[in-house]
Design a protein around this motif. Structure first.
Motif, PDB file in Angstrom:
ATOM      1  N   VAL A 118       0.863  -1.187   0.000  1.00 30.86           N
ATOM      2  CA  VAL A 118       0.000   0.000   0.000  1.00 30.86           C
ATOM      3  C   VAL A 118       0.891   1.226   0.000  1.00 30.86           C
ATOM      4  O   VAL A 118       1.994   1.218   0.541  1.00 30.86           O
ATOM      5  CB  VAL A 118      -0.930  -0.014   1.234  1.00 30.86           C
ATOM      6  CG1 VAL A 118      -0.117   0.060   2.529  1.00 30.86           C
ATOM      7  CG2 VAL A 118      -1.929   1.114   1.173  1.00 30.86           C
ATOM      8  N   ALA A 119       0.425   2.277  -0.670  1.00 28.75           N
ATOM      9  CA  ALA A 119       1.146   3.547  -0.640  1.00 28.75           C
ATOM     10  C   ALA A 119       0.349   4.513   0.223  1.00 28.75           C
ATOM     11  O   ALA A 119      -0.866   4.394   0.344  1.00 28.75           O
ATOM     12  CB  ALA A 119       1.289   4.118  -2.058  1.00 28.75           C
ATOM     13  N   TRP A 120       1.037   5.470   0.823  1.00 33.00           N
ATOM     14  CA  TRP A 120       0.298   6.403   1.655  1.00 33.00           C
ATOM     15  C   TRP A 120       0.981   7.757   1.667  1.00 33.00           C
ATOM     16  O   TRP A 120       2.186   7.881   1.455  1.00 33.00           O
ATOM     17  CB  TRP A 120       0.127   5.857   3.071  1.00 33.00           C
ATOM     18  CG  TRP A 120       1.383   5.404   3.733  1.00 33.00           C
ATOM     19  CD1 TRP A 120       2.127   4.318   3.410  1.00 33.00           C
ATOM     20  CD2 TRP A 120       2.032   6.011   4.841  1.00 33.00           C
ATOM     21  NE1 TRP A 120       3.194   4.193   4.243  1.00 33.00           N
ATOM     22  CE2 TRP A 120       3.171   5.227   5.146  1.00 33.00           C
ATOM     23  CE3 TRP A 120       1.774   7.135   5.619  1.00 33.00           C
ATOM     24  CZ2 TRP A 120       4.039   5.540   6.174  1.00 33.00           C
ATOM     25  CZ3 TRP A 120       2.642   7.427   6.655  1.00 33.00           C
ATOM     26  CH2 TRP A 120       3.767   6.640   6.919  1.00 33.00           C
ATOM     27  N   ASP A 121       0.174   8.741   1.940  1.00 33.44           N
ATOM     28  CA  ASP A 121       0.648  10.114   2.023  1.00 33.44           C
ATOM     29  C   ASP A 121       0.162  10.679   3.356  1.00 33.44           C
ATOM     30  O   ASP A 121      -0.780  10.153   3.950  1.00 33.44           O
ATOM     31  CB  ASP A 121       0.090  10.934   0.846  1.00 33.44           C
ATOM     32  CG  ASP A 121       0.757  12.292   0.725  1.00 33.44           C
ATOM     33  OD1 ASP A 121       0.303  13.100  -0.100  1.00 33.44           O
ATOM     34  OD2 ASP A 121       1.739  12.562   1.457  1.00 33.44           O
ATOM     35  N   LEU A 122       0.783  11.747   3.797  1.00 37.31           N
ATOM     36  CA  LEU A 122       0.417  12.337   5.090  1.00 37.31           C
ATOM     37  C   LEU A 122      -0.116  13.742   4.909  1.00 37.31           C
ATOM     38  O   LEU A 122       0.291  14.457   3.999  1.00 37.31           O
ATOM     39  CB  LEU A 122       1.640  12.382   6.004  1.00 37.31           C
ATOM     40  CG  LEU A 122       2.071  11.027   6.552  1.00 37.31           C
ATOM     41  CD1 LEU A 122       3.433  11.145   7.200  1.00 37.31           C
ATOM     42  CD2 LEU A 122       1.069  10.528   7.561  1.00 37.31           C
ATOM     43  N   GLY A 123      -1.007  14.098   5.768  1.00 40.15           N
ATOM     44  CA  GLY A 123      -1.536  15.457   5.698  1.00 40.15           C
ATOM     45  C   GLY A 123      -2.295  15.790   6.961  1.00 40.15           C
ATOM     46  O   GLY A 123      -2.143  15.135   7.975  1.00 40.15           O
ATOM     47  N   ASN A 124      -3.106  16.825   6.869  1.00 37.93           N
ATOM     48  CA  ASN A 124      -3.909  17.243   8.003  1.00 37.93           C
ATOM     49  C   ASN A 124      -5.340  17.444   7.559  1.00 37.93           C
ATOM     50  O   ASN A 124      -5.583  17.882   6.437  1.00 37.93           O
ATOM     51  CB  ASN A 124      -3.404  18.580   8.547  1.00 37.93           C
ATOM     52  CG  ASN A 124      -2.369  18.385   9.630  1.00 37.93           C
ATOM     53  OD1 ASN A 124      -2.690  18.321  10.795  1.00 37.93           O
ATOM     54  ND2 ASN A 124      -1.140  18.260   9.216  1.00 37.93           N
ATOM     55  N   ARG A 125      -6.230  17.116   8.456  1.00 36.34           N
ATOM     56  CA  ARG A 125      -7.621  17.393   8.145  1.00 36.34           C
ATOM     57  C   ARG A 125      -8.296  17.933   9.391  1.00 36.34           C
ATOM     58  O   ARG A 125      -7.976  17.539  10.508  1.00 36.34           O
ATOM     59  CB  ARG A 125      -8.359  16.105   7.723  1.00 36.34           C
ATOM     60  CG  ARG A 125      -8.066  15.646   6.313  1.00 36.34           C
ATOM     61  CD  ARG A 125      -8.697  16.571   5.301  1.00 36.34           C
ATOM     62  NE  ARG A 125      -8.422  16.183   3.922  1.00 36.34           N
ATOM     63  CZ  ARG A 125      -7.354  16.555   3.256  1.00 36.34           C
ATOM     64  NH1 ARG A 125      -6.433  17.301   3.847  1.00 36.34           N
ATOM     65  NH2 ARG A 125      -7.193  16.187   2.011  1.00 36.34           N
ATOM     66  N   GLN A 126      -9.273  18.818   9.151  1.00 38.72           N
ATOM     67  CA  GLN A 126     -10.057  19.281  10.279  1.00 38.72           C
ATOM     68  C   GLN A 126     -11.314  18.439  10.363  1.00 38.72           C
ATOM     69  O   GLN A 126     -12.074  18.351   9.400  1.00 38.72           O
ATOM     70  CB  GLN A 126     -10.433  20.758  10.090  1.00 38.72           C
ATOM     71  CG  GLN A 126     -10.160  21.540  11.337  1.00 38.72           C
ATOM     72  CD  GLN A 126     -10.194  23.017  11.094  1.00 38.72           C
ATOM     73  OE1 GLN A 126     -10.753  23.470  10.105  1.00 38.72           O
ATOM     74  NE2 GLN A 126      -9.598  23.758  11.994  1.00 38.72           N
ATOM     75  N   VAL A 127     -11.495  17.798  11.518  1.00 38.88           N
ATOM     76  CA  VAL A 127     -12.567  16.819  11.650  1.00 38.88           C
ATOM     77  C   VAL A 127     -13.572  17.319  12.663  1.00 38.88           C
ATOM     78  O   VAL A 127     -13.198  17.768  13.749  1.00 38.88           O
ATOM     79  CB  VAL A 127     -11.963  15.471  12.112  1.00 38.88           C
ATOM     80  CG1 VAL A 127     -13.030  14.542  12.600  1.00 38.88           C
ATOM     81  CG2 VAL A 127     -11.181  14.852  10.971  1.00 38.88           C
ATOM     82  N   THR A 128     -14.841  17.231  12.295  1.00 34.86           N
ATOM     83  CA  THR A 128     -15.886  17.678  13.220  1.00 34.86           C
ATOM     84  C   THR A 128     -16.848  16.540  13.473  1.00 34.86           C
ATOM     85  O   THR A 128     -17.377  15.935  12.530  1.00 34.86           O
ATOM     86  CB  THR A 128     -16.673  18.858  12.610  1.00 34.86           C
ATOM     87  OG1 THR A 128     -15.746  19.840  12.178  1.00 34.86           O
ATOM     88  CG2 THR A 128     -17.601  19.459  13.648  1.00 34.86           C
ATOM     89  N   VAL A 129     -17.032  16.232  14.771  1.00 38.38           N
ATOM     90  CA  VAL A 129     -18.025  15.237  15.169  1.00 38.38           C
ATOM     91  C   VAL A 129     -18.921  15.908  16.179  1.00 38.38           C
ATOM     92  O   VAL A 129     -18.475  16.267  17.270  1.00 38.38           O
ATOM     93  CB  VAL A 129     -17.375  14.000  15.806  1.00 38.38           C
ATOM     94  CG1 VAL A 129     -18.433  13.083  16.380  1.00 38.38           C
ATOM     95  CG2 VAL A 129     -16.526  13.253  14.789  1.00 38.38           C
ATOM     96  N   GLY A 130     -20.160  16.109  15.800  1.00 37.05           N
ATOM     97  CA  GLY A 130     -21.057  16.796  16.722  1.00 37.05           C
ATOM     98  C   GLY A 130     -20.534  18.189  16.988  1.00 37.05           C
ATOM     99  O   GLY A 130     -20.344  18.988  16.071  1.00 37.05           O
TER     100      GLY A 130
END
Lengths: 893, 113
Positions: free
Chosen positions: A185-197
């Motif tokens: 598997v190949a993968w890349d890294l990053g950032n995400r803003q995650v909202t739960v409720g």
């Protein structure tokens, strides 16, 4: 015998205590005794006393039974019979009571012994657990020796082997075809803003392309992993890490199957990862089909994970990779010269991960061994002193008829009790130590590892070592004492024969402790000075409050001609945001430079392969220098007037100027990057060099060209945003600005420049904590040991002191005498320690920065600290001894 | 049956307590009696040991009885003075009286005034 039964509802006296009574008393009397005790027990409860108190009373009564005279009377072989034959548990209780009394009689010794053992156990276990968590078994992936990654090196343009952000989708597919790996598997890294409720978190994200869960081998804890279709389509499904689910989303199991906003877009959560299963600290996993059609062959942002096929060795994999590399080189070298000599190297995932930490881990191992040695040494010293000080007491009891075996057993029990107390203290302290390290970990910008836990087997091992040390060193002096003529001691009143040899052994031990403590202190000093030196380094620009983020434009949506206008508009919009003082875009920025190439200087003779001038080649917007606050030295900076189609203008840094244009002004000279038929560029300015490879590396040559002049060359750029206040506070508005231009354009790799620099220092910072901790513990142990030795020495020589004082010696002279005698082994030990410290410095070389192994300040500082502590530790008991009343001393026997 | 020339101090107390208690003397009651009369808290174990020792010297006789629920069904061992015990007590008293005869102890000086 009447049957025994308790009526319903009546509380029963503690059964263990009853068992004790039955062992202690004869069969005849036990019953009556137990009955009496039961009667009083019941009466006290009836009178209203709380159950706890009554139980306590019961136990007190039972212990009162264990006195030898009482036991003798209780035995059915009659009062006249010599009550020497007692059951084992009885004797054990007796010994314990005796040991407890002996400990309370000499509290300072007990405290020192227990403290030493506790510190040693806690320190060792804490660090070993940390090492286990970081280096030995950081992740719960099965079969970690078969989990591999591939590193690459481009000798022609960079030369260094790297395992991260180095493969393009096309190259990944080349590797994927290898038969040696069965899952990949190949993968890349990053950032995400995650909202739960209501909760929004910024999560470090891994983007997977391929069989992620199959390769890692660990199914999700809840839910499921990505299906093949989801992966192929790049569906909006997500898996989150256990720790985030547990710590920040409240371990709500209804999250699985529910919705989550990722950068404002709705995603479905399909699974929670297994606990401690982290890949480079990423907390969110998303599918990311990075097809080669979307990215050119030289867009290298991926890394790869794979599993070796059964029966295939790492060497075989390496050979196959070599074949792949040569084939790719042959096919593409003409268009992409960086492929010349391209090297692909396999490694286990674990090794690649901990490269940074290996030297630190080795150093810590050494430190652990040292500290355990110290603990054992100190315990030995203390026990030596203790048993000799009680020589007379032992002799007396021996003369009164206690058998040697008995005496030995009692002393052993005492040692055992102390060791166990120390062990208990060690466990408690160790627990707090681990919590402390976890707290330090929490302050790092990217936490690669889950929280540490105390390693059970190691704790057990250290406890056993401590107990064994206690028993061993409790026995040797005891044997010595007992073997000598006990009665002789009583008669002469002098110290036992063998005092001199005992003192010599003690001095030797103190010397060893001093050497060990000095070495650890020096190690700590080296690292502290390295960190301080690092802090004093001028990075060459202003790194504070600069947020960086990466934007990769999908090829299928952005034609080359549209790329520069996009970035231009992004810069405009973001620059207009409140709180933003400057914006720039660039292909790379310090300290993570990776794009470099060779160039030719007009008028210079063509150099041979490998000796050509090279520099890091950065494509940047003109505001780059202003945003990062890089000073201009000569000429001019890049400007918006440097446009496509116009003459190529480049800016070089100090290193290029000094190295390739010695003695002349680079401004106005022409250079050419790339192939012989590419156009020449003019050097229009020279800027100050930044620490572009990290704070601890010399600045590298770097060349800058305006992105406007090479339109469409780079579809991936970093945005650098200088903010007035906290950079992350502006993140939301930046996203909004980008979204306004292109709603489907993701932002990732969000980090401040300072965080990026800190990340490179992780190994060093961790080592500092460990060494300082150990150095402190070692010093403490050595001080305690020295105090004990001097106390013992003065106790042995009270008569001599009395005589001296009576004959007119000043008390200060007496004190000075003992301090001087005590300091001799300390000084000798310190001397040896200095040599060892120098050797340690050599071994730690990779962790040190601008500090030599023989660094005078460090060694002198450590020596002063040790000697100072030693003087204080020996002064206190010596001073106390000198204040003795000579008349009283002399009158003693 | 052995006779010992003199009674130890604690033995003395236990015997006297048993004398007071008559037929009701066993571990608990003896302990209680001593505490009530002398304000000394003595351990049950010591009482037991002494009772056993006195029985061994022939001053006491014992028998089992009085099992109760409260005692978990276990019986009590009662002790009662034997003539030899009474003799020993009297002899001890006499010895003390003779030693005390003619003494007026002044706390300050060490001898009789």
């Amino acid at each position: 015998m009447t049957g025994r039964h308790t009526s319903q509802g009546r509380a029963h006296p503690p059964r263990l205590a009853e068992w004790v009574v039955r062992r202690a008393a004869g069969a005849e009397l036990a019953d009556n005794l137990l009955g009496d005790l039961a009667e009083q027990y019941a009466e006290r409860l009836e009178a209203g006393a709380p159950r706890r108190d009554v139980q306590w009373w019961y136990w007190t009564e039972v212990f009162g039974l264990l006195r030898p005279s009482v036991i003798r009377g209780l035995r059915s072989d009659g009062p006249a019979a010599r009550g020497d034959r007692k059951g084992f548990p009885t004797m054990l209780f007796q010994d314990l009571r005796f040991a407890w009394r002996a400990i309370r009689a000499h509290p300072s010794f007990a405290v020192m012994a227990v403290a030493t053992i506790a510190l040693g156990i806690a320190g060792t276990t804490t660090v070993f657990s940390a090492m286990d968590g970081f280096v030995l078994r950081p992740f719960p992936f099965p079969d970690q020796e078969r989990l591999v990654t591939v590193g690459s090196a481009h000798p022609k343009v960079g030369g260094e082997l790297t395992y991260f952000e180095h493969l393009s989708p096309a190259e990944y597919l080349d590797i994927k075809a290898a038969g040696s790996i069965e899952k990949v598997v190949a993968w890349d890294l990053g950032n995400r803003q995650v909202t739960v409720g209501e909760t929004t978190e910024n999560l470090f994200t891994a983007f997977w392309w391929g069989d992620a869960f199959g390769t890692i081998g660990l199914p999700p804890h809840f839910g499921r992993g990505f299906s093949r279709d989801e992966m192929d389509r790049g569906d909006r499904v997500a898996v989150i890490s256990y720790r985030v689910w547990h710590d920040r989303f409240g371990a709500d199991s209804s999250l699985v199957g529910g919705k989550m906003l990722v950068n404002g877009d709705p995603y479905t959560v399909i699974g929670i990862m297994a606990p401690r299963a982290l890949v480079f600290g990423s907390d969110l996993w998303l599918p990311f089909p990075a097809r080669p059609e979307m990215f050119p062959r030289d867009r290298r942002m991926l890394q790869v994970l794979g599993r070796l096929a059964p029966g295939v060795s790492m060497e075989a994999f390496g050979s196959e990779l070599e074949v792949i590399a040569r084939r790719t080189e042959a096919e593409h070298q003409a268009a992409m010269p960086e492929y010349a000599g391209w090297r692909l190297t396999p490694s286990t995932w674990a090794d690649a991960n901990i490269q940074q930490l290996k030297p630190a881990a080795i150093a810590m191992m050494g430190a652990i061994v040292f500290v355990m040695l110290l603990v054992c040494t100190n315990v030995a010293t203390l026990l030596l002193g203790r048993s000799a000080a009680r020589a007379r007491e032992i002799a007396l009891r021996g003369a009164l008829g206690a058998s040697r075996g008995r005496l030995l057993r009692q002393l052993l029990t005492e040692s055992l009790l102390l060791s166990l107390l120390g062990a208990a203290g060690g466990v408690g302290l160790g627990y707090f130590g681990i919590q402390g390290i976890n707290r330090v970990l929490g302050t790092l910008p990217v936490s690669l590892f889950s929280d540490l836990t105390l390693n059970g087997p190691v704790l057990l091992a250290t406890v056993l070592v401590a107990v064994a040390a206690g028993l061993l060193f409790g026995t040797v002096p005891a044997l010595q004492v007992i073997r000598s003529d006990l009665r002789g001691t009583l008669n002469t009143g002098a110290a036992l024969g063998g005092t001199r040899s005992r003192l010599r052994v003690q001095r030797l031990l103190i010397g060893i402790e001093a050497a060990l403590a000095l070495t650890l202190l020096a190690g700590s000093g080296y690292l502290l000075r390295s960190l301080a030196a690092m802090r004093a380094i001028d990075p060459g620009f202003e790194p504070a409050r600069v947020l960086t983020l990466r934007l990769t434009l999908a090829r299928e949506r952005y034609q080359p001609a549209a790329i520069e206008p996009f970035f231009h508009e992004v810069r405009e919009r973001v620059g207009a945001l409140p709180g933003v003082s400057a914006v720039a875009s660039a292909s790379q920025f310090p300290p993570n430079l990776y794009g470099r190439g060779e160039f030719s200087i007009e008028g210079n003779v063509a150099e041979s392969e490998g000796a050509r001038p090279f520099a890091y080649l950065t494509t940047a917007s003109p505001e780059y220098f202003a945003t990062l606050a890089i000073p201009l030295r000569r000429g001019r900076l890049l400007s918006p007037d440097d446009r496509a189609g116009g003459p190529l203008a480049v800016v070089v840094n100090d290193v290029v100027a000094a190295r390739y244009f010695p003695g002349r002004d680079p401004v106005g000279q022409r250079v050419r990057v790339g192939k012989p038929d590419d156009p020449w560029a003019v050097i229009v300015g020279v800027v100050g060099a930044t620490r572009n490879r990290g704070l601890d590396q010399e600045p590298a040559p770097e060349m800058f060209i305006s992105s406007a002049q090479l339109p469409g060359s780079n579809n991936q750029m970093f945005l650098m945003v200088r903010t007035e206040a906290d950079p992350r506070a502006v993140l939301g508005t930046i996203r909004g600005a980008v979204k306004a231009i292109d709603p489907g354009q993701p932002i990732y790799a969000v980090r401040t420049i300072e965080e990026t620099y800190q990340q490179t220092q992780m190994a060093r910072r961790l080592s500092v904590v460990v060494f300082t901790l150990f150095g402190g513990v070692a010093l403490l142990i050595a001080v305690v040991g020295l105090y004990g030795v001097v106390s013992y020495a003065t106790a042995q020589r009270t008569r001599e002191i009395g005589v001296r004082v009576a004959l007119g010696a000043a008390r200060s002279a007496v004190t000075g005498l003992f301090v001087r005698q005590a300091m001799v082994p300390v000084l000798v030990g310190a001397g040896i320690g200095l040599i060892a410290a120098w050797a340690i410095g050599l071994m730690m070389a990779s962790l040190l920065f601008q500090v030599k192994p023989g660094d005078v300040i460090t060694l002198a500082g450590a020596a002063f600290l040790l000697i100072g502590a030693g003087i204080v530790a020996s002064f206190v008991p010596a001073f106390g001894a000198s204040r003795v009343d000579p008349v009283a001393t002399l009158r003693q026997d | 049956m052995t006779t010992s020339a003199s009674l130890g101090e604690f033995e003395h107390l236990v015997l006297l307590a048993a004398a007071h208690l008559g037929e009701d003397a066993y571990g608990v009651t003896v302990q209680r009696e001593i505490r009530a009369r002398t304000a000394r808290a003595v351990s049950l174990g010591a009482v037991y040991a002494t009772l056993a020792r006195l029985e061994g010297k022939g001053y006491l006789r014992s028998w089992e009885g009085g099992a109760s629920d409260k005692r978990g069904g276990r019986s009590k061992r009662f002790f009662v003075l034997r003539p030899a015990g009474i003799q020993a007590l009297r002899a001890a008293r006499q010895t003390l009286d003779r030693m005390w005869a003619g003494l007026e102890l002044d706390a300050r000086s060490g001898h009789s005034s």
